[in-house]
Enzyme design. Structure first.
Site, PDB file in Angstrom:
ATOM      1  N   ARG A   1       0.828  -1.217   0.000  1.00 31.06           N
ATOM      2  CA  ARG A   1       0.000   0.000   0.000  1.00 31.06           C
ATOM      3  C   ARG A   1       0.856   1.258   0.000  1.00 31.06           C
ATOM      4  O   ARG A   1       0.419   2.322  -0.443  1.00 31.06           O
ATOM      5  CB  ARG A   1      -1.014  -0.024   1.146  1.00 31.06           C
TER       6      ARG A   1
ATOM      7  N   GLU B   1       5.570  -9.729  16.075  1.00 32.27           N
ATOM      8  CA  GLU B   1       5.119 -10.242  17.369  1.00 32.27           C
ATOM      9  C   GLU B   1       5.687 -11.654  17.589  1.00 32.27           C
ATOM     10  O   GLU B   1       6.201 -11.977  18.656  1.00 32.27           O
ATOM     11  CB  GLU B   1       3.595 -10.251  17.386  1.00 32.27           C
TER      12      GLU B   1
HETATM   13  P1  AMP Z   1       4.298  -1.820  11.724  1.00 34.94           P
HETATM   14  O1  AMP Z   1       5.611  -2.344  11.233  1.00 34.94           O
HETATM   15  O2  AMP Z   1       3.754  -2.545  12.912  1.00 34.94           O
HETATM   16  O3  AMP Z   1       4.340  -0.304  11.936  1.00 34.94           O
HETATM   17  O4  AMP Z   1       3.216  -2.125  10.621  1.00 34.94           O
HETATM   18  C1  AMP Z   1       3.144  -1.365   9.518  1.00 34.94           C
HETATM   19  C2  AMP Z   1       2.798  -2.163   8.295  1.00 34.94           C
HETATM   20  O5  AMP Z   1       1.749  -3.083   8.518  1.00 34.94           O
HETATM   21  C3  AMP Z   1       2.326  -1.225   7.221  1.00 34.94           C
HETATM   22  O6  AMP Z   1       2.902  -1.622   6.000  1.00 34.94           O
HETATM   23  C4  AMP Z   1       0.827  -1.337   7.245  1.00 34.94           C
HETATM   24  O7  AMP Z   1       0.331  -1.382   5.942  1.00 34.94           O
HETATM   25  C5  AMP Z   1       0.531  -2.637   7.956  1.00 34.94           C
HETATM   26  N1  AMP Z   1      -0.429  -2.471   9.061  1.00 34.94           N
HETATM   27  C6  AMP Z   1      -0.163  -2.621  10.374  1.00 34.94           C
HETATM   28  N2  AMP Z   1      -1.264  -2.481  11.113  1.00 34.94           N
HETATM   29  C7  AMP Z   1      -2.266  -2.209  10.263  1.00 34.94           C
HETATM   30  C8  AMP Z   1      -3.669  -1.933  10.423  1.00 34.94           C
HETATM   31  N3  AMP Z   1      -4.269  -1.923  11.614  1.00 34.94           N
HETATM   32  N4  AMP Z   1      -4.386  -1.673   9.308  1.00 34.94           N
HETATM   33  C9  AMP Z   1      -3.800  -1.690   8.088  1.00 34.94           C
HETATM   34  N5  AMP Z   1      -2.501  -1.944   7.886  1.00 34.94           N
HETATM   35  C10 AMP Z   1      -1.732  -2.206   8.951  1.00 34.94           C
END
Ligand code: AMP
Length: 172
Positions: A60, A97
């Site tokens: 995305r 996680e």
């Molecule tokens: P993080 O590494 O935990 O910051 O996760 C970010 C990545 O996971 C991004 O590429 C987001 O597209 C996806 N992501 C994480 N949580 C969500 C959520 N609640 N809704 C949509 N995409 C998410």
């Protein structure tokens, strides 16, 4: 625009797994005017910042990052999941996680003079964006900032990007 965005972003509970509320941005993409307003607003703070490259994170991040790169008149660099990029790559692992995941960038994508804006849709724990920052810096390039459409501020993203500039259009 922000109110319109709040209406457009769709919460999908228990996707991709139980307990996660997925922020679905496809209703924004389905509205040509709103989609254009979003990428223009995300580019706007960086118009005068000397950005040379947008580094966007699969998948995305690509949807938002490509129009942002064009709005800024700069190069677009994809960061992808392992095994997707055809040429020689560099890889960064990051913690999930449970277990680890990794991101790759073409080894010749950025020079040491690159001034980079990192783009993704959602900042959650920040692990993904931090790995993209490390990849960029391993090339000797500079991360000017990270920018997101959505920050889930009840998660640890802010801490993962500590000391870095980042922006988000909407916070939950
Ligand atoms: P993080 O590494 O935990 O910051 O996760 C970010 C990545 O996971 C991004 O590429 C987001 O597209 C996806 N992501 C994480 N949580 C969500 C959520 N609640 N809704 C949509 N995409 C998410």
């Amino acid at each position: 625009m922000i109110e319109q965005l709040r209406h457009a972003i769709r919460d999908v509970p228990d996707f991709p797994k139980p307990g996660i509320v997925f922020k679905d941005i496809t209703p924004i993409l389905a509205d040509a005017e709103l989609f254009e307003q979003v990428t223009t607003a995300m580019a706007e703070p960086f118009v005068e910042e000397g950005i040379t490259h947008v580094v966007a994170i699969e998948s995305r991040g690509f949807i938002l990052g490509a129009p942002i790169a064009q709005a800024l008149g700069v190069a677009f660099v994809p960061v992808r999941k392992p095994g997707k990029l055809p040429n020689r790559t560099v890889r960064e692992e990051y913690k999930l996680e449970y277990g680890t995941d990794a991101l790759e960038m073409h080894a010749d994508a950025l020079g040491t003079d690159a001034q980079v804006l990192i783009v993704d849709d959602v900042l959650a724990t920040g692990g993904t964006a931090a790995a993209a920052c490390r990849l960029t810096e391993r090339m000797g390039a500079t991360v000017v900032a990270c920018t997101f459409l959505i920050e889930l501020s009840f998660l640890t993203g802010r801490a993962a990007l500590e000391g870095r500039r980042y922006e988000a259009l909407i916070r939950y």
